[in-house]
Design an enzyme around this catalytic site. Structure first.
Site, short mmCIF file in Angstrom:
data_model
loop_
_atom_site.label_atom_id
_atom_site.label_comp_id
_atom_site.label_asym_id
_atom_site.label_seq_id
_atom_site.Cartn_x
_atom_site.Cartn_y
_atom_site.Cartn_z
N GLU A 337 0.83 -1.20 0.00
CA GLU A 337 0.00 0.00 0.00
C GLU A 337 0.87 1.25 0.00
O GLU A 337 1.78 1.37 0.82
CB GLU A 337 -0.88 0.05 1.25
CG GLU A 337 -1.84 -1.11 1.41
CD GLU A 337 -2.60 -1.04 2.73
OE1 GLU A 337 -3.78 -1.43 2.74
OE2 GLU A 337 -2.02 -0.62 3.74
N CYS A 338 0.59 2.18 -0.88
CA CYS A 338 1.17 3.52 -0.88
C CYS A 338 2.69 3.46 -0.76
O CYS A 338 3.37 3.05 -1.69
CB CYS A 338 0.54 4.36 0.23
SG CYS A 338 0.67 6.15 -0.05
N GLY A 339 3.27 3.87 0.36
CA GLY A 339 4.71 3.83 0.50
C GLY A 339 5.29 2.45 0.30
O GLY A 339 6.41 2.29 -0.19
#
Length: 450
Positions: A337-339
């Site tokens: 997710e994301c980072g």
């Protein structure tokens, strides 16, 4: 304090509680909530703290201020639902001496808003108002917050960032007797209590070396106000609907999930971990920054965080990269997710133009931007079903990957976030809330699916 009852959903537990809100962001809600938590905890009281909305960073600070015994759970009416929010607070009330809930943005901002949650739970609202550049108009702002929504329980107001004793007197003058609004006092402006910020919000608790001292200063200041006394007890009720999470099938029984957790990867909902455990998973944590190898696991979970602040360390940990490539080559699941997704790309560039090689498990690169690039709630169509999710990021990616699906925004203002699949890797900017669809969450980590 009354003993807790047990039995039917109508039974209640009465615990002193307060909902800390404000006219807008940046009025000091987190500082005041943390100060109250520390003030009460220092007396030996068991304090449970919650954060409204999908925020990851404030809960870390609040949990630290309350003593670090329990994580601070997110209460989000859209991600989790009213029944789940009600149950989390009801469960906490069983062994708490005080419950504090920090709001999000302004009291009436958003759909649903902090006011909606406060009304659902029946917790009185304390309005924290940054009084910088303000005098008697303080009373008008307080009056508007107290009366904008009929039926909302309003505890009173606290003036924050006050310049002097004389300034505090002028603020109190604005609360004319006829307004019938309780004034809890003022917290003077002080560099000793300010919490440092960066592009995604406050700096994480573990990265602030003098955090304990700052919270102690804030707790001492709050102890000089009318908030030093515990708030009035509130009756917390179990939700009327049966909690489905308590009866989840053991879909992940025997599945070992490795979860990245360090200064670069820390944005994870505690409820996600609970959901995985209830489904039978064994969770093992590791650090892409510091560890040379992966734990012996079947699946991996890379949550979001701040990989852009640790470029060289992530780039230089070659043995971890090799271990990840081996895991992927064995067709084992990875959810990022994301980072976490940025770490799986070929490279990542920070806002200063410094670039570093990441794992290269996914083709493409990411570049940090000076402005916010994604924000808001979305439904995420994952391989096993739709998960509710939230996005908040400052980077952009350049990749040849074709998305497997695209998130659908709660408020359809623009295109949703892309969801990519490469082998058993599923990657997206979306932070997914697993309890919203445990079956879909489990599918992300089940080994053996082609």
């Amino acid at each position: 304090m009354d003993d807790a009852f047990s039995g039917s959903p109508g039974d209640a537990r009465r615990v002193p509680a307060l909902f800390i809100s404000a006219p807008a962001s940046h009025h000091g809600k987190t500082t005041v909530t943390a100060a109250l938590a520390r003030c009460y905890a220092k007396r030996g009281l068991r304090v449970r703290v919650f954060k409204t909305g999908p925020d990851f960073i404030d809960p870390m600070l609040l949990a630290h201020a309350a003593g670090g015994v329990h994580p601070a759970y997110q209460l989000d009416l859209w991600l989790a639902g009213a029944d789940a929010c009600q149950k989390m607070v009801y469960d906490a009330a069983q062994d708490a001496d005080a419950i504090l809930i920090e709001g999000v943005m302004g009291l009436f901002d958003g759909q649903p808003s902090s006011a909606d949650l406060a009304a659902l739970l029946g917790v009185p609202v304390l309005a924290v108002i940054d009084a910088t550049g303000m005098a008697q108009t303080f009373g008008a702002v307080a009056y508007g917050l107290a009366h904008y929504r009929a039926g909302l329980s309003f505890a009173g107001v606290l003036a924050n960032s006050v310049a002097s004793t004389r300034h505090a007197e002028m603020l109190e003058q604005g609360l004319r007797p006829g307004l019938n609004i309780r004034y809890f006092g003022a917290m003077l402006r002080s560099a000793d209590t300010a919490l440092p910020e960066r592009h995604l919000g406050l700096v994480q608790a573990a990265e602030v070396p003098d955090l304990a001292a700052r919270i102690e200063h804030a707790a001492a200041a709050i102890g000089q106000t009318g908030l030093a006394s515990l708030p009035a007890p509130v009756s917390f009720y179990a939700p009327s609907n049966v909690d489905a999470s308590a009866h989840l099938p053991l879909t992940l029984l025997g599945v070992r999930i490795g979860i990245a957790r360090d200064a670069a990867f820390s944005f994870i909902y505690p409820a996600n971990l609970d959901c995985l455990r209830v489904m039978g998973a064994t969770l093992q944590f590791f650090s892409p920054l510091n560890d040379a190898e992966l734990p012996d696991v079947d699946s991996l979970y890379f949550p979001g965080g701040y990989p852009e602040l640790h470029l060289q360390t992530l780039q230089n940990n070659l043995s971890m990269k090799a271990a990840l490539h081996h895991h992927h080559a064995c067709n084992k699941p990875i959810f990022a997710e994301c980072g976490g997704m940025l770490y799986l790309l070929g490279s990542l560039t920070d806002k200063s133009g410094n670039a570093a090689a990441m794992t290269g498990l996914l083709p493409g690169r990411a570049v940090m931007q000076s402005r916010l690039q994604g924000l808001g709630y979305q439904s995420a169509p994952m391989p096993g079903g739709v998960l509710r999710a939230h996005t908040f990021h400052h980077s952009m990616i350049d990749t040849p990957m074709v998305p497997q699906a695209i998130g659908e925004r709660l408020h359809n203002t623009s295109a949703g976030e892309k969801i990519f699949q490469v082998g058993r890797i599923t990657a997206t900017y979306l932070h997914c809330y697993f309890p919203s669809n445990p079956t879909a969450a489990a599918a992300l980590f089940l080994p053996g699916r082609k």
